[in-house]
Write a protein that holds these residues in place. Structure first.
Motif, PDB file in Angstrom:
ATOM      1  N   LEU A 296       0.836  -1.215   0.000  1.00 38.77           N
ATOM      2  CA  LEU A 296       0.000   0.000   0.000  1.00 38.77           C
ATOM      3  C   LEU A 296       0.868   1.261   0.000  1.00 38.77           C
ATOM      4  O   LEU A 296       0.571   2.233  -0.686  1.00 38.77           O
ATOM      5  CB  LEU A 296      -0.909   0.024   1.232  1.00 38.77           C
ATOM      6  CG  LEU A 296      -2.174  -0.824   1.163  1.00 38.77           C
ATOM      7  CD1 LEU A 296      -2.953  -0.712   2.470  1.00 38.77           C
ATOM      8  CD2 LEU A 296      -3.070  -0.408   0.006  1.00 38.77           C
TER       9      LEU A 296
ATOM     10  N   TYR B 213       1.924   1.914  -3.496  1.00 43.73           N
ATOM     11  CA  TYR B 213       0.858   2.540  -4.314  1.00 43.73           C
ATOM     12  C   TYR B 213       0.765   4.027  -3.963  1.00 43.73           C
ATOM     13  O   TYR B 213       0.579   4.865  -4.827  1.00 43.73           O
ATOM     14  CB  TYR B 213      -0.507   1.911  -4.037  1.00 43.73           C
ATOM     15  CG  TYR B 213      -0.676   0.450  -4.395  1.00 43.73           C
ATOM     16  CD1 TYR B 213      -0.112  -0.095  -5.541  1.00 43.73           C
ATOM     17  CD2 TYR B 213      -1.447  -0.389  -3.588  1.00 43.73           C
ATOM     18  CE1 TYR B 213      -0.301  -1.443  -5.850  1.00 43.73           C
ATOM     19  CE2 TYR B 213      -1.636  -1.726  -3.896  1.00 43.73           C
ATOM     20  CZ  TYR B 213      -1.055  -2.246  -5.023  1.00 43.73           C
ATOM     21  OH  TYR B 213      -1.249  -3.564  -5.327  1.00 43.73           O
TER      22      TYR B 213
ATOM     23  N   GLU C 287       3.277   6.191  -5.628  1.00 39.16           N
ATOM     24  CA  GLU C 287       2.965   6.390  -7.051  1.00 39.16           C
ATOM     25  C   GLU C 287       1.761   7.328  -7.228  1.00 39.16           C
ATOM     26  O   GLU C 287       1.671   8.096  -8.169  1.00 39.16           O
ATOM     27  CB  GLU C 287       2.587   5.050  -7.709  1.00 39.16           C
ATOM     28  CG  GLU C 287       3.678   4.000  -7.689  1.00 39.16           C
ATOM     29  CD  GLU C 287       4.823   4.352  -8.605  1.00 39.16           C
ATOM     30  OE1 GLU C 287       4.560   4.727  -9.758  1.00 39.16           O
ATOM     31  OE2 GLU C 287       5.987   4.292  -8.158  1.00 39.16           O
ATOM     32  N   MET C 288       0.821   7.185  -6.298  1.00 38.53           N
ATOM     33  CA  MET C 288      -0.482   7.840  -6.466  1.00 38.53           C
ATOM     34  C   MET C 288      -0.439   9.337  -6.176  1.00 38.53           C
ATOM     35  O   MET C 288      -1.036  10.146  -6.888  1.00 38.53           O
ATOM     36  CB  MET C 288      -1.440   7.151  -5.475  1.00 38.53           C
ATOM     37  CG  MET C 288      -2.818   7.694  -5.387  1.00 38.53           C
ATOM     38  SD  MET C 288      -3.693   6.999  -3.953  1.00 38.53           S
ATOM     39  CE  MET C 288      -3.871   5.306  -4.375  1.00 38.53           C
TER      40      MET C 288
ATOM     41  N   ILE D 286      -1.953   3.567 -11.298  1.00 38.36           N
ATOM     42  CA  ILE D 286      -1.642   2.723 -10.143  1.00 38.36           C
ATOM     43  C   ILE D 286      -2.053   1.276 -10.376  1.00 38.36           C
ATOM     44  O   ILE D 286      -1.441   0.353  -9.885  1.00 38.36           O
ATOM     45  CB  ILE D 286      -2.336   3.282  -8.852  1.00 38.36           C
ATOM     46  CG1 ILE D 286      -1.705   4.548  -8.342  1.00 38.36           C
ATOM     47  CG2 ILE D 286      -2.255   2.306  -7.697  1.00 38.36           C
ATOM     48  CD1 ILE D 286      -1.060   5.461  -9.160  1.00 38.36           C
ATOM     49  N   PHE D 287      -3.118   1.073 -11.126  1.00 39.36           N
ATOM     50  CA  PHE D 287      -3.561  -0.297 -11.361  1.00 39.36           C
ATOM     51  C   PHE D 287      -2.889  -0.900 -12.585  1.00 39.36           C
ATOM     52  O   PHE D 287      -2.474  -2.038 -12.566  1.00 39.36           O
ATOM     53  CB  PHE D 287      -5.084  -0.353 -11.538  1.00 39.36           C
ATOM     54  CG  PHE D 287      -5.855  -0.074 -10.276  1.00 39.36           C
ATOM     55  CD1 PHE D 287      -5.208   0.036  -9.060  1.00 39.36           C
ATOM     56  CD2 PHE D 287      -7.227   0.054 -10.294  1.00 39.36           C
ATOM     57  CE1 PHE D 287      -5.909   0.278  -7.890  1.00 39.36           C
ATOM     58  CE2 PHE D 287      -7.953   0.294  -9.129  1.00 39.36           C
ATOM     59  CZ  PHE D 287      -7.284   0.418  -7.927  1.00 39.36           C
TER      60      PHE D 287
ATOM     61  N   ASP E 267       2.708  -1.438  -9.830  1.00 37.28           N
ATOM     62  CA  ASP E 267       1.269  -1.343 -10.093  1.00 37.28           C
ATOM     63  C   ASP E 267       0.553  -2.637  -9.711  1.00 37.28           C
ATOM     64  O   ASP E 267       1.170  -3.703  -9.631  1.00 37.28           O
ATOM     65  CB  ASP E 267       1.050  -1.032 -11.584  1.00 37.28           C
ATOM     66  CG  ASP E 267       1.850  -1.968 -12.448  1.00 37.28           C
ATOM     67  OD1 ASP E 267       1.323  -3.029 -12.816  1.00 37.28           O
ATOM     68  OD2 ASP E 267       3.039  -1.666 -12.730  1.00 37.28           O
ATOM     69  N   LEU E 268      -0.769  -2.534  -9.516  1.00 37.65           N
ATOM     70  CA  LEU E 268      -1.578  -3.693  -9.109  1.00 37.65           C
ATOM     71  C   LEU E 268      -1.503  -4.842 -10.126  1.00 37.65           C
ATOM     72  O   LEU E 268      -1.452  -6.013  -9.751  1.00 37.65           O
ATOM     73  CB  LEU E 268      -3.033  -3.250  -8.940  1.00 37.65           C
ATOM     74  CG  LEU E 268      -3.985  -4.361  -8.503  1.00 37.65           C
ATOM     75  CD1 LEU E 268      -3.903  -4.589  -7.007  1.00 37.65           C
ATOM     76  CD2 LEU E 268      -5.424  -4.022  -8.868  1.00 37.65           C
TER      77      LEU E 268
ATOM     78  N   PHE F 164      -6.880   0.816   0.754  1.00 40.44           N
ATOM     79  CA  PHE F 164      -6.508   1.490  -0.497  1.00 40.44           C
ATOM     80  C   PHE F 164      -7.495   2.642  -0.765  1.00 40.44           C
ATOM     81  O   PHE F 164      -7.105   3.775  -1.039  1.00 40.44           O
ATOM     82  CB  PHE F 164      -6.538   0.491  -1.657  1.00 40.44           C
ATOM     83  CG  PHE F 164      -6.113   1.081  -2.980  1.00 40.44           C
ATOM     84  CD1 PHE F 164      -4.861   0.800  -3.504  1.00 40.44           C
ATOM     85  CD2 PHE F 164      -6.965   1.918  -3.697  1.00 40.44           C
ATOM     86  CE1 PHE F 164      -4.472   1.353  -4.716  1.00 40.44           C
ATOM     87  CE2 PHE F 164      -6.577   2.472  -4.905  1.00 40.44           C
ATOM     88  CZ  PHE F 164      -5.325   2.185  -5.418  1.00 40.44           C
TER      89      PHE F 164
ATOM     90  N   GLU G 291      -6.679   6.674  -0.915  1.00 37.41           N
ATOM     91  CA  GLU G 291      -6.886   7.486  -2.122  1.00 37.41           C
ATOM     92  C   GLU G 291      -7.805   8.676  -1.817  1.00 37.41           C
ATOM     93  O   GLU G 291      -7.521   9.816  -2.189  1.00 37.41           O
ATOM     94  CB  GLU G 291      -7.490   6.617  -3.234  1.00 37.41           C
ATOM     95  CG  GLU G 291      -7.759   7.412  -4.503  1.00 37.41           C
ATOM     96  CD  GLU G 291      -8.356   6.574  -5.638  1.00 37.41           C
ATOM     97  OE1 GLU G 291      -8.775   5.431  -5.377  1.00 37.41           O
ATOM     98  OE2 GLU G 291      -8.395   7.077  -6.766  1.00 37.41           O
TER      99      GLU G 291
END
Ligand code: HEM
Length: 458
Positions: free
Chosen positions: A122, A125, A128-129, A174-175, A240-241, A411, A415
């Protein structure tokens, strides 16, 4: 005339039969969509917590209250299944997503998927997010042309659309973690939106040009995209996911097949997207309706740096309570369906095999047994010492409960809080006095007017 009953339990049983609403099923659905809260309290007063209606071509039992939710979701005797219930609504488009699997198979997939949502992953992510969110929010146009960085931007901003685009951008980065040309991004966005829309199509057949037909066609576009990139994703590890799911392993070394990765990616994209957008839209609305809450939340964000550390998210307590209260008043997943796969009971009522049972969590969240003045927006109810959500483990359940409880809840909250932090620092927003957001409850709860606000750069 006596109220009709769903089915009689066998002779000698102390279970009660479920009363069936004698009203026309279509009219019942329309009444529920018009005002789900009034509908629930009226039916509860007339029939009690458990009643049945004929709706959407099936016989559906609504089981209200935290106790019923607990019994169904904890599912001690494995009488309730997800796949046959959820498949009825979204099966062809989200086939074999983890929410549409049951029992041992579900456990097996969920264990592997859990590896994509560990605290360490997490944090990855989040790194990155946040830059994507900060960049996109900073580029939003102000309603006030004098203070806007973009020319010709006067007028109201439809926040639902703005937030939807933002969460789609985040999802792409992210995904997927794939560099998309603008044309590819457009094609995927369109396919994704059509796949999601198809689940609530009124005509549930592939009539050319119709929603169902477009959904099937778009599902194929998404499948082709993921199959095309899967070999490259398996060859290297990226944050990424998509990559994480390609490499995830449970404690026995089990991994997902290519088909599993594709099915899970398509499902998770859907599960993550509208839910976060709806929550953000509700929070934006409430903070416009109650500017004091907006100010209070902003004050906390201004005390923190623009670019947060992951651990600083926990310091956004006001945003957190506004989020919790928005999720209470309008949970993005308003109800959870299950199918009885054997004869069973709920709150002492006989439920025959093959009955769809629905937990109406949106109206459960207005239960005055747990929440004071439940129709009033009051984020402080989540703060110590009140913490009203603790009155029952299923009193507040926007992320569900039991084995299918939302795997992306951390998650999603991460976000949402990050987006709100940047919105609060960059903008102020308002709605005219007396504005009430008109809601469409026909599928997931969304504002009919997409929430127009005056958005002013700070
Ligand atoms: C505010 C945001 C969100 C809300 C309110 C929400 C709500 C829910 C609910 C109510 C369920 C359970 C449905 C049921 O049991 O019938 C669920 C399941 C699920 N959610 Fe979320 N969700 C959110 C965000 C996310 C995000 C961001 C992700 C992924 C990154 C995600 C992935 C999933 C998955 C994979 C499941 C199925 C879990 C299983 O069946 O084991 N959700 N969500």
């Amino acid at each position: 005339m006596a109220t009709p009953l769903l089915a009689q339990p066998s002779a000698g049983s102390d279970l009660k039969p479920v009363p069936v609403s004698e009203r026309n099923g279509v009219l019942e659905i329309l009444a529920m969509r018009r005002d789900p809260f009034h509908f629930a309290s009226e039916r509860r007063a007339q029939y009690g917590d458990v009643f049945a209606m004929n709706a959407l071509g099936i016989r559906m039992v609504s089981a209200s209250g935290a106790e019923a939710a607990q019994q169904i979701l904890i599912n001690k005797d494995q009488a309730f299944a997800n796949a046959p219930a959820w498949s009825y609504f979204i099966g062809p488009f989200f086939n074999r997503g983890v929410m549409l699997l049951d029992f041992d198979e579900h456990k097996h997939h969920r264990r592997i998927m859990q590896e994509a949502f560990t605290p360490k992953i997490l944090r990855g992510y989040f790194e990155e997010m946040q830059p994507v969110i900060a960049d996109r929010v900073a580029k939003w146009r102000s309603s006030d042309p004098a203070r806007s960085q973009a020319p010709g931007a006067a007028g109201k901003v439809k926040m639902m659309d703005q937030l939807k685009q933002l969460t789609l951008d985040v999802a792409a980065e992210i995904f997927l973690g794939v560099d998309l040309t603008p044309a590819e991004a457009d094609r995927l966005n369109k396919a994704f939106i059509e796949t999601v829309r198809a689940g609530v199509a009124l005509v549930r057949k592939p009539v050319p040009g119709g929603r169902w037909w477009k959904g099937l066609r778009s599902r194929k576009v998404l499948e082709d995209f993921f199959y095309e990139h899967i070999a490259a994703k398996r060859a290297t590890v990226t944050p990424d996911l998509f990559s994480v799911l390609c490499h995830a392993e449970d404690e026995h070394g089990n991994r997902f097949s290519d088909d599993d990765v594709v099915n899970h990616m398509i499902f998770v994209l859907m599960a993550a997207h509208d839910t976060s957008t709806i929550t953000l839209t509700q929070m934006t609305y409430r903070m416009a309706e109650y500017p004091d809450w907006q100010e209070k939340a902003r004050a906390q964000s201004l005390e923190l740096p623009d670019m947060l550390d992951y651990d600083q998210l926990a310091e956004l307590t006001t945003v957190e309570h506004i989020m919790d209260e928005s999720l209470r008043m309008c949970p993005p997943v308003p109800a959870q369906p299950r199918m009885a796969i054997k004869d069973t009971q709920v709150l002492g009522h006989f439920i025959p095999e093959g009955t769809m049972v629905v937990i109406p969590q949106m109206s459960n969240h207005r239960d005055n047994k747990y929440f004071t003045n439940p129709d009033v927006f009051d984020p402080d109810r989540f703060a110590a010492p009140r913490q009203e959500q603790r009155g029952h483990r299923m009193a507040w359940m926007p992320f569900g409960g039991g084995v299918h409880k939302c795997i992306g809840l951390y998650f999603g909250q991460m976000e949402i809080k990050t987006i709100m932090h940047h919105m609060l620092r960059d903008f102020e927003w308002s709605v005219p006095a007396g504005y009430h957001m008109p809601m469409d409850y026909s599928a997931l709860p969304v504002p009919k007017d997409r929430l127009p606000v005056t958005l002013v750069r700070r």
